[in-house]
Design an enzyme around this catalytic site. Structure first.
Site, PDB file in Angstrom:
ATOM      1  N   HIS A  38       2.049   3.112  -9.038  1.00 61.44           N
ATOM      2  CA  HIS A  38       2.056   1.683  -9.325  1.00 61.44           C
ATOM      3  C   HIS A  38       3.074   1.115 -10.277  1.00 61.44           C
ATOM      4  CE1 HIS A  38      -1.923   2.288  -7.587  1.00 61.44           C
ATOM      5  NE2 HIS A  38      -2.457   2.836  -8.559  1.00 61.44           N
ATOM      6  N   ARG A  66      -0.714   8.811 -10.372  1.00 55.44           N
ATOM      7  CA  ARG A  66      -0.883   7.709  -9.470  1.00 55.44           C
ATOM      8  C   ARG A  66      -0.095   6.277 -10.188  1.00 55.44           C
ATOM      9  NH1 ARG A  66      -3.943   7.577  -4.847  1.00 55.44           N
ATOM     10  NH2 ARG A  66      -4.333   5.354  -5.333  1.00 55.44           N
ATOM     11  N   ASN A 126     -11.256  -2.549  -4.736  1.00 56.09           N
ATOM     12  CA  ASN A 126     -10.318  -1.755  -5.682  1.00 56.09           C
ATOM     13  C   ASN A 126     -10.934  -1.316  -7.237  1.00 56.09           C
ATOM     14  OD1 ASN A 126      -7.140  -2.852  -4.480  1.00 56.09           O
ATOM     15  ND2 ASN A 126      -8.178  -0.838  -3.852  1.00 56.09           N
ATOM     16  N   ARG A 174      -4.759  -1.153   9.211  1.00 57.09           N
ATOM     17  CA  ARG A 174      -6.044  -2.023   8.941  1.00 57.09           C
ATOM     18  C   ARG A 174      -5.557  -3.239   8.163  1.00 57.09           C
ATOM     19  NH1 ARG A 174      -7.820   3.254   7.104  1.00 57.09           N
ATOM     20  NH2 ARG A 174      -7.096   3.220   4.825  1.00 57.09           N
ATOM     21  N   ASP A 224       0.934  -1.104  -0.142  1.00 53.33           N
ATOM     22  CA  ASP A 224      -0.044  -0.043   0.145  1.00 53.33           C
ATOM     23  C   ASP A 224       0.761   1.164  -0.070  1.00 53.33           C
ATOM     24  OD1 ASP A 224      -2.341   1.419  -0.092  1.00 53.33           O
ATOM     25  OD2 ASP A 224      -2.644   1.349   2.283  1.00 53.33           O
ATOM     26  N   GLY A 225       0.237   2.235  -0.588  1.00 52.82           N
ATOM     27  CA  GLY A 225       0.896   3.562  -0.588  1.00 52.82           C
ATOM     28  C   GLY A 225       1.411   4.003  -2.002  1.00 52.82           C
ATOM     29  N   ASN A 226       1.236   3.444  -2.932  1.00 54.16           N
ATOM     30  CA  ASN A 226       1.802   3.726  -4.345  1.00 54.16           C
ATOM     31  C   ASN A 226       1.341   5.085  -4.617  1.00 54.16           C
ATOM     32  OD1 ASN A 226       2.647   1.073  -4.256  1.00 54.16           O
ATOM     33  ND2 ASN A 226       1.229   0.403  -5.797  1.00 54.16           N
ATOM     34  N   GLY A 227      -0.048   5.496  -4.554  1.00 56.97           N
ATOM     35  CA  GLY A 227      -0.818   6.780  -4.803  1.00 56.97           C
ATOM     36  C   GLY A 227       0.087   7.952  -4.171  1.00 56.97           C
ATOM     37  N   ARG A 228       0.253   7.797  -2.980  1.00 59.97           N
ATOM     38  CA  ARG A 228       0.831   8.816  -1.796  1.00 59.97           C
ATOM     39  C   ARG A 228       2.297   8.819  -2.514  1.00 59.97           C
ATOM     40  NH1 ARG A 228      -1.382   6.076   3.427  1.00 59.97           N
ATOM     41  NH2 ARG A 228      -1.876   4.716   1.863  1.00 59.97           N
ATOM     42  N   TRP A 229       2.874   7.959  -2.772  1.00 61.14           N
ATOM     43  CA  TRP A 229       4.534   7.980  -3.088  1.00 61.14           C
ATOM     44  C   TRP A 229       4.508   8.855  -4.606  1.00 61.14           C
ATOM     45  CZ3 TRP A 229       7.086   6.954  -7.466  1.00 61.14           C
ATOM     46  CH2 TRP A 229       8.509   6.772  -7.472  1.00 61.14           C
TER      47      TRP A 229
HETATM   48  C1  IPE Z   1      -5.532  -2.479   0.149  1.00 59.07           C
HETATM   49  O1  IPE Z   1      -4.981  -0.983   0.038  1.00 59.07           O
HETATM   50  C2  IPE Z   1      -5.309  -3.199  -0.801  1.00 59.07           C
HETATM   51  C3  IPE Z   1      -3.993  -3.225  -1.746  1.00 59.07           C
HETATM   52  C4  IPE Z   1      -2.930  -2.880  -1.199  1.00 59.07           C
HETATM   53  C5  IPE Z   1      -4.106  -4.192  -2.859  1.00 59.07           C
HETATM   54  P1  IPE Z   1      -6.163  -0.026  -0.165  1.00 59.07           P
HETATM   55  O2  IPE Z   1      -5.425   1.135  -0.405  1.00 59.07           O
HETATM   56  O3  IPE Z   1      -7.177  -0.404  -1.146  1.00 59.07           O
HETATM   57  O4  IPE Z   1      -6.892  -0.066   1.282  1.00 59.07           O
HETATM   58  P2  IPE Z   1      -7.701   1.189   2.018  1.00 59.07           P
HETATM   59  O5  IPE Z   1      -8.718   1.466   1.018  1.00 59.07           O
HETATM   60  O6  IPE Z   1      -6.823   2.137   2.324  1.00 59.07           O
HETATM   61  O7  IPE Z   1      -8.420   0.088   3.144  1.00 59.07           O
HETATM   62  C1  IPE Z   2      -1.659   0.147  -3.216  1.00 58.67           C
HETATM   63  O1  IPE Z   2      -1.434   1.425  -3.443  1.00 58.67           O
HETATM   64  C2  IPE Z   2      -2.124  -0.333  -4.684  1.00 58.67           C
HETATM   65  C3  IPE Z   2      -3.476  -0.531  -4.767  1.00 58.67           C
HETATM   66  C4  IPE Z   2      -4.354  -0.691  -4.028  1.00 58.67           C
HETATM   67  C5  IPE Z   2      -3.766  -1.368  -6.048  1.00 58.67           C
HETATM   68  P1  IPE Z   2      -2.444   2.760  -3.454  1.00 58.67           P
HETATM   69  O2  IPE Z   2      -3.085   3.094  -4.773  1.00 58.67           O
HETATM   70  O3  IPE Z   2      -3.862   2.349  -2.436  1.00 58.67           O
HETATM   71  O4  IPE Z   2      -1.578   3.937  -2.656  1.00 58.67           O
HETATM   72  P2  IPE Z   2      -2.574   5.025  -1.687  1.00 58.67           P
HETATM   73  O5  IPE Z   2      -2.667   4.152  -0.647  1.00 58.67           O
HETATM   74  O6  IPE Z   2      -3.471   5.826  -2.581  1.00 58.67           O
HETATM   75  O7  IPE Z   2      -1.125   5.718  -1.660  1.00 58.67           O
HETATM   76 MG    MG Z   3      -4.124   2.676  -0.384  1.00 56.79          MG
END
Ligand code: IPE
Ligand code: IPE
Ligand code: MG
Length: 251
Positions: free
Chosen positions: A43, A39, A74, A200, A26-31
């Protein structure tokens, strides 16, 4: 403990390496946002980092690594992001399989694979087929995975057996439910790591994580490297897993 900048040694002194490990990527978008990038760039960086995690886990001696790549929830993201994630998924396995082969990494997929578009199902099938013989570590990719959907699926399978008269409802056991999960031969994760600061599970391995230890970090997934993994294994060595009993310190 300052271990940053440490050379990669895979020395397990003072660490405990789990046989089965779960990682919520998790956290690719914020990175990406931090770098003013789209975004999708996050990924892509996250997918690159999966290779690194596989290499480090394989060398440390992890046998089963389950990574959360795409949840059943997702799909609610904007269409273009979902589309990019699907394209990246296809590209990743085609492009990186030779490297996984070199590392001896077998790939399996876990989730509601049957509901995915045909080209994705094909990629999963091919990836599993061509990596079957690899023995160093098994990478389980939770894709279109939801813990609740997995339990729902197990209930349905067991209900079919009741309907067919093979078993009575009173004969249903925890073991039977475990045996009806997507990959019953994969041991429950001893440790689950979630970077990105969220506390979580987000529907990851609900049934299997009953007694998993958790390790969270603020670090965003594309930045999660050898140092964080080593720290997680160092902290895991200090956990007293009691399973309802009195544990190591008990009398
Ligand atoms: C959990 O991350 C799912 C994956 C990393 C694939 P999310 O970004 O979807 O989780 P929430 O929405 O913050 O709970
Ligand atoms: C996890 O990174 C990748 C997937 C859920 C597919 P996010 O896309 O959830 O990144 P954030 O949480 O927005 O930073
Ligand atoms: Mg996320």
């Amino acid at each position: 403990m300052a271990i940053f900048g440490q050379k990669k040694t895979y020395d397990t002194e003072g660490l405990k390496v789990p046989v089965s490990l779960g990682v919520i990527m998790d956290g690719n978008g914020r990175w990406a946002k931090k770098r003013m990038l789209p975004r999708s760039a996050g990924h892509r960086a996250g997918a690159e980092n999966l290779k690194e995690l596989c290499r480090n886990c394989g060398n440390y001696g992890v046998k089963y690594l389950t990574v959360y790549a795409f949840s059943t929830e997702n799909w609610v993201r904007p269409d273009d992001e979902v589309h990019q994630l699907m394209e990246l998924f296809v590209e990743f396995w085609e492009r990186y399989d030779p490297e996984l082969e070199e590392e001896g990494i077998r790939v399996r997929f876990s989730g509601d694979i049957d509901s995915l578009p045909e080209n994705i199902r094909e990629v999963c099938k091919r990836g599993e087929e061509r990596s079957k013989h690899r023995q160093k570590m098994t990478l389980i990719v939770a894709f279109n995975y939801g813990g609740r959907r997995e339990v729902e699926n197990a209930c349905r399978q067991i209900a079919e057996r009741v309907k067919a008269g093979e078993i009575e409802p009173g004969e249903i056991t925890e073991k039977m439910i475990s045996d009806n999960m997507y990959l019953p031969d994969v041991p429950d994760p001893e440790l689950i790591i979630r970077p990105s600061g969220e506390m979580r599970l987000s529907n990851f391995l609900l049934w299997e994580s009953a007694y998993s230890e958790f390790w969270m970090s603020e670090c965003l997934w594309p930045d999660f490297g050898y140092e964080e993994l080593t720290q997680a294994f160092r902290d895991y060595a200090k956990r007293d897993r009691r399973f309802g009993g009195l544990g190591a310190s008990g009398k």
